[in-house]
Design an enzyme around this catalytic site. Structure first.
Site, PDB file in Angstrom:
ATOM      1  N   GLY A 618       0.047   3.958  15.072  1.00 53.67           N
ATOM      2  CA  GLY A 618       0.998   3.656  14.020  1.00 53.67           C
ATOM      3  C   GLY A 618       0.501   4.149  12.681  1.00 53.67           C
ATOM      4  O   GLY A 618      -0.521   4.825  12.564  1.00 53.67           O
ATOM      5  N   GLY A 620      -0.161   2.884   8.577  1.00 51.42           N
ATOM      6  CA  GLY A 620      -0.335   1.743   7.699  1.00 51.42           C
ATOM      7  C   GLY A 620      -0.032   2.109   6.264  1.00 51.42           C
ATOM      8  O   GLY A 620       0.474   3.192   5.949  1.00 51.42           O
ATOM      9  N   PHE A 622      -2.090   2.748   3.870  1.00 50.74           N
ATOM     10  CA  PHE A 622      -2.971   3.744   3.279  1.00 50.74           C
ATOM     11  C   PHE A 622      -3.287   4.904   4.228  1.00 50.74           C
ATOM     12  O   PHE A 622      -3.930   5.859   3.830  1.00 50.74           O
ATOM     13  CB  PHE A 622      -4.286   3.089   2.855  1.00 50.74           C
ATOM     14  CG  PHE A 622      -4.099   2.034   1.798  1.00 50.74           C
ATOM     15  CD1 PHE A 622      -4.008   2.379   0.465  1.00 50.74           C
ATOM     16  CD2 PHE A 622      -4.007   0.696   2.145  1.00 50.74           C
ATOM     17  CE1 PHE A 622      -3.837   1.411  -0.511  1.00 50.74           C
ATOM     18  CE2 PHE A 622      -3.838  -0.276   1.169  1.00 50.74           C
ATOM     19  CZ  PHE A 622      -3.743   0.083  -0.162  1.00 50.74           C
ATOM     20  N   GLY A 623      -2.918   4.845   5.468  1.00 54.22           N
ATOM     21  CA  GLY A 623      -3.241   5.902   6.411  1.00 54.22           C
ATOM     22  C   GLY A 623      -2.827   5.509   7.816  1.00 54.22           C
ATOM     23  O   GLY A 623      -1.952   4.650   8.017  1.00 54.22           O
ATOM     24  N   GLU A 624      -3.453   6.113   8.807  1.00 54.05           N
ATOM     25  CA  GLU A 624      -3.098   5.859  10.196  1.00 54.05           C
ATOM     26  C   GLU A 624      -3.777   4.595  10.715  1.00 54.05           C
ATOM     27  O   GLU A 624      -4.838   4.188  10.232  1.00 54.05           O
ATOM     28  CB  GLU A 624      -3.513   7.049  11.067  1.00 54.05           C
ATOM     29  CG  GLU A 624      -2.738   8.318  10.770  1.00 54.05           C
ATOM     30  CD  GLU A 624      -3.198   9.495  11.606  1.00 54.05           C
ATOM     31  OE1 GLU A 624      -2.384  10.379  11.862  1.00 54.05           O
ATOM     32  OE2 GLU A 624      -4.390   9.512  11.991  1.00 54.05           O
ATOM     33  N   LYS A 643      -8.047   0.844  11.001  1.00 53.19           N
ATOM     34  CA  LYS A 643      -7.230   1.338   9.897  1.00 53.19           C
ATOM     35  C   LYS A 643      -8.017   2.418   9.164  1.00 53.19           C
ATOM     36  O   LYS A 643      -9.194   2.233   8.856  1.00 53.19           O
ATOM     37  CB  LYS A 643      -6.875   0.205   8.923  1.00 53.19           C
ATOM     38  CG  LYS A 643      -5.938  -0.841   9.503  1.00 53.19           C
ATOM     39  CD  LYS A 643      -5.543  -1.849   8.431  1.00 53.19           C
ATOM     40  CE  LYS A 643      -4.543  -2.870   8.975  1.00 53.19           C
ATOM     41  NZ  LYS A 643      -4.125  -3.828   7.933  1.00 53.19           N
ATOM     42  N   ASP A 736       3.501 -12.300   1.259  1.00 54.12           N
ATOM     43  CA  ASP A 736       4.307 -11.361   2.072  1.00 54.12           C
ATOM     44  C   ASP A 736       4.371 -11.859   3.512  1.00 54.12           C
ATOM     45  O   ASP A 736       4.230 -11.084   4.444  1.00 54.12           O
ATOM     46  CB  ASP A 736       3.704  -9.959   2.010  1.00 54.12           C
ATOM     47  CG  ASP A 736       4.692  -8.900   2.528  1.00 54.12           C
ATOM     48  OD1 ASP A 736       5.876  -9.241   2.717  1.00 54.12           O
ATOM     49  OD2 ASP A 736       4.273  -7.753   2.738  1.00 54.12           O
TER      50      ASP A 736
END
Length: 925
Positions: A618, A620, A622-624, A643, A736
């Site tokens: 997936g 995220g 800031f990145g993969e 992450k 959140d």
């Protein structure tokens, strides 16, 4: 004499030209020049004139053949040259020369000097055109290039049969337009019978349904020449590039890539071509398969069909593969039986005699309300409850509730399968008409205590969910706990004051409603107690000195702590004095002067050699996000989530990325995602957490719609609440909380995740979920009103978000507020509209949701009470069976605060509550 020796040569069996076998041609060679096919003199150039001599003869077919002979063995120092005509090379890089010759054995020739030879030399000379003359190039090894010295395998004598030798030599690489061959005799008695010049090639071939063109071999014998390929007609590439290698022997080798026949065509000709399917057959997919007869109820009259169209009246569903049979719609259900019980109805039916030939038969039940006049029947409203559901049932029985009394209804029981939508006519159905009876009201929901004194109890309640008519009045039954004698009073409203009670005594209270059909069922028994003192104002006055004294003492303690902190010049000292001993408190990583210090304090640094990334699962913030494995010394290898920080990050992005690790590293709870460690010294920067097999809760629920029991769903909600209670106790506000930020493992354990706060600070996000007119990004649908309006985030605002999560879970991941815009959501919430209960939602769960959505944040329950409430529901599963009505897209209008929190008078309160639950305002979105 020389003539004598030539006669000896000519009279030998070698000169019997019938011994020359006809030329043979290889499939892997192409001839550039062959002296055997000359029909006239060759007229090659010789030097000197007394050397090589052209001789004519006939083969066994009486065809003329030309040879060259030389036999000057009596004269020493022979240097006889013979040069062929110009041979164009036709672009090839390497050529082969096949020589057929015979050589006289020197020992068989008497009285010859020692200069007799049994060998000769082969040369070539390259040029861009036919430019050679009698004197140019010079008759010597340079400028000619020597190929080899040719020796016979067998020589012959006068007394034995001639021996024909065949030698093949090659040379290259060639670079000019053509070349000459030259033969040098240094004193042999021999005959050059034939000279053939050829090159090797790989012939046109078909491999893996790809055509490869004729290809000449390379410059060296070991060279491999690449030949590109192209698919044969009606074939397609399945792997590229298409190429074959041609080796120095003219053989194909090492095929790369392949083609296969397209749909509608099958392999033929030993897999060298693709031929069309004949009429009546088809092939739906590309590949090696063969054409098959058309499935049942379908036909095709064309060639090359990839599907057989269905016959009239038969269909395929969109999800049916092309090789499936065509089917039709089912007939109507049989033997529909209805049973009316007041305002409820049960329907049962038998399967149709013809299901259409499919196995996906389901049933729909359509409810229509019919007025007493002649106007057509209309669809029932959403308050009518059909269980287990209205559409897509496999069961052949439903129960219909919440019908109006003394009303005529018509029910259609439809049989539907996967192709019903393909038929322009309506589904086949059976109809049953019924008329409901008069019914008593349903039970009154929970009774609430508004106020109590020493001799009175002020009570309120909601009207029955199904009044089944106009409510005339309510009967309140009360009795002392443990006593058999009960008393009753009546009230015209949904509130009452019970008087004449004993002080400091517990009472059991129940309420039921009455219509013209009689009394409904009592509410569940509730325990309430009267007060000890009769005058509440006096009680407060008696306690006032104690309250003032306690407040004064507390103030003195606070002042003392402030003084100590000022003297010590350390405000953190005051902070730790105020926090209860043994309570772990969350520390914001952004309070550190260097955020990297927070990472190193709260997160463990992992060596890069311990981490193995397996696949990307997936993306995220800031990145993969990847799945991988973590193997540390002394610990078992474990599957982890990884992450990554994308390349080209800014320092602020790196700080925000690692801040999430600094936050997670402070938590240790079974319902909060666990941090394994970080890699800050590697590239890219990594955060390692435990791996949650089922991913995000919202998508997991959507994939498993309807597969869990209500007890399982409540268990998930309990885990989320427990994790939030832990975070709240640490003074951490999530901000959140949503089902998308809850992760689920293989044991259905839910864990709170996503602690990155940067999205609230980043105005560049394009995610419509996060919107705010105040700057920053806020998840509007999940956020409490005060947090949207004033950026006031507290544990109470997290409770509001938890109520939305409850709604998401019970609705199996439906989007809160459906497709309303964020602005419409904010307006509706401000006007006291709330989400309705999802389908089959237990009443107690929706009641808890509404408490989480109290406008006054101080009236919302704490997470500790939410956990306690859910624990009680799990212990008493029967309470989850009482479900509310589904509002199917309409928001619920709350006229004021919920019962038990109303600050109005009992009379006003009961009227407001009655309006709250009896009115809905549809918002079309």
């Amino acid at each position: 004499t020389m003539l004598t020796f030539k006669m000896l040569l000519y009279s030998s069996p070698l000169c019997n030209f019938g011994l020359l076998f006809p030329p043979s041609y290889s499939l892997f060679a192409e001839t550039l020049m062959d002296s055997r096919w000359a029909t006239t003199e060759l007229a090659w150039t010789t030097f000197p004139e007394s050397g090589w001599e052209e001789v004519s003869g006939y083969d066994d077919s009486m065809s003329p053949i030309r040879t060259y002979q030389v036999c000057n063995v009596r004269q020493p120092n022979q240097n006889n040259w013979l040069r062929t005509d110009y041979v164009p090379r036709k672009g090839v890089l390497r050529v082969y020369v096949e020589l057929k010759f015979s050589v006289r054995d020197c020992a068989s020739i008497p009285n010859i000097p020692g200069s007799c030879k049994e060998t000769f030399n082969l040369f070539y000379y390259e040029s861009e055109g036919d430019v050679a003359t009698d004197s140019s190039p010079l008759w010597k090894e340079n400028p000619y290039v020597k190929v080899d010295t040719i020796a016979p395998d067998e020589s012959f004598s006068l007394l034995e049969a001639g021996r024909i030798n065949t030698k093949v030599r090659s040379f290259g690489p060639l670079s000019k337009a053509g070349f000459y061959l030259a033969f040098q005799d240094l004193g042999a008695c021999m005959s050059l019978i034939s000279v053939r010049v050829f090159f090797k090639k790989c012939s046109t071939t078909i491999a893996n349904f790809a055509v490869f063109p004729e290809t000449a071999t390379g410059a060296e014998a070991t060279s491999l020449v690449i030949a590109p390929g192209a698919c044969v007609a009606n074939a397609m590439e399945v792997s590229v590039p298409l190429k074959l290698y041609c080796n120095g022997d003219g053989e194909w080798m090492v095929p790369v890539g392949s083609c296969t026949c397209v749909a509608g065509y099958e392999p033929a000709g030993e897999n060298t071509q693709c031929q069309a399917c004949i009429p009546g057959t088809f092939k739906s997919k590309f590949g090696e398969g063969t054409c098959a007869p058309c499935p049942a109820n379908s036909r095709t009259s064309s060639r090359g069909a990839n599907i057989c169209p269905c016959l009239s009246g038969f269909y395929r569903a969109d999800s049916d593969p092309p090789d499936s049979s065509c089917t039709t719609i089912p007939l109507a259900p049989r033997n529909v039986i209805s049973s009316v019980n007041e305002t409820s109805l049960s329907l049962e039916w038998d399967e149709p005699t013809d299901t259409g030939g499919r196995g996906d038969l389901v049933y729909n039940v359509v409810c229509k309300k019919c007025l007493r006049d002649l106007s057509p029947c209309t669809r029932c409203d959403d308050n009518v409850d059909i269980a287990p559901r209205r559409l897509g049932m496999r069961q052949r029985k439903v129960v219909v509730r919440n019908l109006q009394a003394h009303t005529r209804y018509s029910f259609e029981v439809q049989a539907v399968n996967g192709v019903s939508g393909k038929n322009p006519s309506s589904p086949n159905y059976s109809t049953v008409n019924i008329t409901t009876n008069q019914a008593a009201p349903s039970a009154v929901p929970t009774v609430h205590l508004m106020r109590s004194t020493a001799d009175t109890l002020s009570l309120s309640w909601l009207p029955p969910e199904k009044p089944n008519g106009v409510i005339l009045d309510y009967e309140i039954k009360y009795q002392e706990r443990g006593q058999a004698m009960a008393h009753t009073v009546t009230s015209q409203h949904s509130s009452a004051k019970v008087e004449g009670l004993r002080a400091a005594t517990p009472y059991v209270v129940q309420v039921r409603a009455r219509t013209v059909a009689g009394y409904g069922r009592y509410s569940n028994p509730m325990d309430f107690s009267t007060n000890l003192h009769s005058d509440p104002q006096k009680s407060v006055q008696d306690q006032l000195p104690l309250i003032i004294g306690s407040a004064s003492a507390g103030l003195v303690v606070v002042v003392a702590l402030v003084v100590i902190a000022v003297v010590c010049s350390d405000l953190s000292f005051l902070f730790f004095l105020l926090v209860s001993p043994g309570v772990k408190v969350y520390i914001d990583p952004f309070t550190y002067e260097d955020p990297n210090d927070a990472v190193h304090e709260f997160a463990k640094e992992i060596d890069i050699s311990c981490v193995k990334i397996e696949e990307v699962i997936g993306a995220g913030e800031f990145g993969e996000v990847c799945r991988g494995r973590l193997k540390q010394a002394g610990r078992r290898e474990m599957v982890v989530a990884i992450k990554t920080l994308k390349a080209g990050y800014t320092e602020r992005q790196r700080r925000d990325f690692l801040a999430e690790a600094s936050i997670m590293g402070q938590f240790d709870h079974p319902n909060v995602i666990r941090l394994e460690g970080v890699l800050t010294r590697s590239c890219p920067v990594l955060i390692i957490t435990e791996f949650m097999e089922n991913g995000a809760l919202d998508s997991f629920l959507r994939l498993n719609d309807g597969r869990f029991t209500m007890t399982q769903l409540v268990g998930m909600l309990r885990g989320i609440a427990a994790g939030m209670k832990y975070l709240s106790d640490m003074n951490y506000v999530h901000r959140d909380l949503a089902a998308r930020n809850i992760l689920v493992n293989s044991n259905l354990v839910c864990k709170v995740s996503d602690f990155g706060l940067s999205r609230f600070l980043d105005d560049t996000s394009a995610d419509p979920t996060y919107t705010s007119s105040l700057g920053g990004k806020i998840p509007i649908r999940w956020t409490a009103p005060e947090a949207i309006a004033f950026r006031k985030f507290t544990s109470a605002s997290d409770v509001w978000s938890y109520g939305i999560v409850m709604w998401e879970v019970v609705s199996y991941g439906e989007r809160p507020y459906w497709d309303m815009s964020n602005q419409d959501v904010m307006t509706a919430v401000e006007q006291d509209y709330r989400l309705p209960p999802p389908m089959d939602c237990p009443m107690v769960l929706h009641q808890l949701m509404l408490e989480c959505w109290m406008k006054e944040r101080n009236l919302r329950p704490k997470f500790s009470r939410i956990v306690s409430t859910l624990d009680k529901l799990l212990r008493n599963a029967a309470s989850l069976k009482v479900v509310t009505s589904s509002y199917s897209g309409d928001l619920l209008r709350l006229g004021g605060t919920l019962p038990g929190h109303n600050r109005k008078s009992p009379e006003d309160s009961q009227e407001i509550i009655r309006q709250q639950m009896s009115q809905t305002l549809p918002i079309r979105v």
